[in-house]
Write a protein that holds these residues in place. Structure first.
Motif, PDB file in Angstrom:
ATOM      1  N   SER A 284       0.828  -1.207   0.000  1.00  0.00           N
ATOM      2  CA  SER A 284       0.000   0.000   0.000  1.00  0.00           C
ATOM      3  C   SER A 284       0.859   1.252   0.000  1.00  0.00           C
ATOM      4  O   SER A 284       0.557   2.238  -0.675  1.00  0.00           O
ATOM      5  CB  SER A 284      -0.921   0.000   1.224  1.00  0.00           C
TER       6      SER A 284
ATOM      7  N   ARG B 238       0.848   4.179  -2.785  1.00  0.00           N
ATOM      8  CA  ARG B 238       0.579   5.585  -2.469  1.00  0.00           C
ATOM      9  C   ARG B 238       1.705   6.482  -2.956  1.00  0.00           C
ATOM     10  O   ARG B 238       1.468   7.598  -3.440  1.00  0.00           O
ATOM     11  CB  ARG B 238       0.374   5.755  -0.958  1.00  0.00           C
TER      12      ARG B 238
ATOM     13  N   LEU C  26       1.358   6.930  -6.645  1.00  0.00           N
ATOM     14  CA  LEU C  26       0.222   7.806  -6.920  1.00  0.00           C
ATOM     15  C   LEU C  26       0.596   9.273  -6.686  1.00  0.00           C
ATOM     16  O   LEU C  26       0.245  10.147  -7.480  1.00  0.00           O
ATOM     17  CB  LEU C  26      -0.961   7.427  -6.029  1.00  0.00           C
ATOM     18  N   GLU C  27       1.329   9.533  -5.593  1.00  0.00           N
ATOM     19  CA  GLU C  27       1.722  10.910  -5.288  1.00  0.00           C
ATOM     20  C   GLU C  27       2.686  11.447  -6.356  1.00  0.00           C
ATOM     21  O   GLU C  27       2.589  12.616  -6.758  1.00  0.00           O
ATOM     22  CB  GLU C  27       2.371  10.977  -3.902  1.00  0.00           C
TER      23      GLU C  27
ATOM     24  N   PRO D 178      -6.009  12.427  -3.212  1.00  0.00           N
ATOM     25  CA  PRO D 178      -5.737  11.003  -3.022  1.00  0.00           C
ATOM     26  C   PRO D 178      -6.883  10.323  -2.284  1.00  0.00           C
ATOM     27  O   PRO D 178      -7.444  10.876  -1.333  1.00  0.00           O
ATOM     28  CB  PRO D 178      -4.454  10.990  -2.186  1.00  0.00           C
TER      29      PRO D 178
ATOM     30  N   VAL E 120      -8.865   6.068  -1.740  1.00  0.00           N
ATOM     31  CA  VAL E 120      -8.708   4.613  -1.895  1.00  0.00           C
ATOM     32  C   VAL E 120      -9.977   4.076  -2.536  1.00  0.00           C
ATOM     33  O   VAL E 120     -11.063   4.143  -1.955  1.00  0.00           O
ATOM     34  CB  VAL E 120      -8.449   3.916  -0.547  1.00  0.00           C
TER      35      VAL E 120
ATOM     36  N   ASN F  67      -7.501   0.099  -3.437  1.00  0.00           N
ATOM     37  CA  ASN F  67      -6.226   0.479  -4.020  1.00  0.00           C
ATOM     38  C   ASN F  67      -6.132   1.998  -4.198  1.00  0.00           C
ATOM     39  O   ASN F  67      -7.159   2.684  -4.273  1.00  0.00           O
ATOM     40  CB  ASN F  67      -6.056  -0.220  -5.377  1.00  0.00           C
ATOM     41  N   PRO F  68      -4.892   2.533  -4.277  1.00  0.00           N
ATOM     42  CA  PRO F  68      -4.725   3.986  -4.394  1.00  0.00           C
ATOM     43  C   PRO F  68      -5.412   4.538  -5.640  1.00  0.00           C
ATOM     44  O   PRO F  68      -5.419   3.910  -6.701  1.00  0.00           O
ATOM     45  CB  PRO F  68      -3.204   4.162  -4.491  1.00  0.00           C
TER      46      PRO F  68
END
Length: 298
Positions: free
Chosen positions: A172, A176, A179-180, A244, A246, A250-251
């Protein structure tokens, strides 16, 4: 109200409701259809001979599976006429779903798209066996096949999915982080920055359902995807913000234009780089992205 609260049949249904919803959703890929299936399941349970029900959980799962199968066979034909790529209806999920690796993978956009390539019966058997670990005899009763036939279907479906499913997902925290990085890259609009976070073979799938603008075919390759984002953001007159979140364990990013929800972008990650981008813009699929939907395998 007090009678319903003390009625064993009602209590059993409510106790297993999250499980039944998860089964229906994984078979159908649609929360709206899953809710309809649960209503039908309750009606069928009320009509059933109470004395014949020995295991409430097994009986309810069996009804839910049958109802979901019937609905899936119908909506499969509708999806063939869908405008552009079809993506599952995204669900905002609680942190406990992301922490459950098996559950998070089973409802991920990437795996649910693979499940779309199975026949309805194969999908139901795969979901019940591989995700919920239900025995072959119970599955056979749910799909009206012999246990021997169910074993063959399960083997065929597993082989099909294993050949197409993404490699084991990252943690996770890694998801993340990717994603960021993607979020920052999108905000800069610099294709070179985007290329750093996108895997060379990345695939972007966008679902507008013929209501919102979206690519009518998947966009493949880091350079093409980066150019699309860099060019598209530059043309927008509205203020774009990303948050952001979930989705499906998932992200993901909740995307807003001038403060209004425009869509949800889920991702899949391998080796710290994004391999899949799934952008749901169809407004008919965005009713469950601001309030968490409880999912469970038990």
């Amino acid at each position: 109200m007090s009678e319903a609260a003390t009625d064993p049949m009602t209590e059993a249904f409510l106790a297993h409701r999250n499980l039944l919803f998860t089964v229906a959703y994984e078979v159908l890929g649609s929360a709206a259809d899953a809710e309809d299936v649960l209503q039908e399941t309750w009606l069928q349970r009320v009509k059933a001979d109470h004395g014949q029900v020995r295991d409430e959980r097994a009986f309810l799962v069996r009804i839910t599976t049958r109802q979901a199968l019937n609905r899936l066979r119908t909506i499969k034909r509708h999806r063939e006429a869908y405008v552009g790529p079809w993506l599952p209806e995204p669900l905002l999920t609680a942190p406990d779903v992301a922490e459950d690796v098996e559950l998070a993978e089973s409802v991920s956009m990437a795996l649910m798209l693979v499940l779309e390539t199975l026949s309805p019966t194969e999908r139901a058997v795969f979901v019940l066996r591989e995700v919920f670990d239900i025995g072959y005899d119970e599955i056979a009763a749910a799909v009206d096949k012999s246990p021997a036939a169910v074993r063959q279907i399960a083997h065929r479906a597993r082989r099909h999915v294993d050949a197409r499913r993404p490699r084991r997902s990252v943690s996770s925290a890694q998801g993340r982080a990717a994603l960021e990085s993607f979020r920052r890259a999108v905000e800069t609009g610099d294709p070179l920055v985007l290329l750093e976070v996108l895997a060379p073979e990345v695939v972007l799938i966008s679902d507008g359902g013929g209501i919102k603008h979206a690519a009518l075919r998947p966009v493949t390759g880091a350079e093409r995807v980066a150019r699309m984002f860099a060019g598209g953001m530059g043309k927008l007159e509205a203020t774009i913000t990303t948050e952001p979140t979930v989705v499906n364990g998932n992200p993901a990013l909740l995307v807003r234009l001038d403060g209004e929800i425009d869509g949800v972008m889920a991702i899949s990650v391998e080796d710290a780089r994004i391999t899949g981008l799934y952008y749901v813009r169809n407004p008919e699929k965005l009713s469950r992205v601001t309030c968490a939907t409880p999912l469970t395998l038990h």
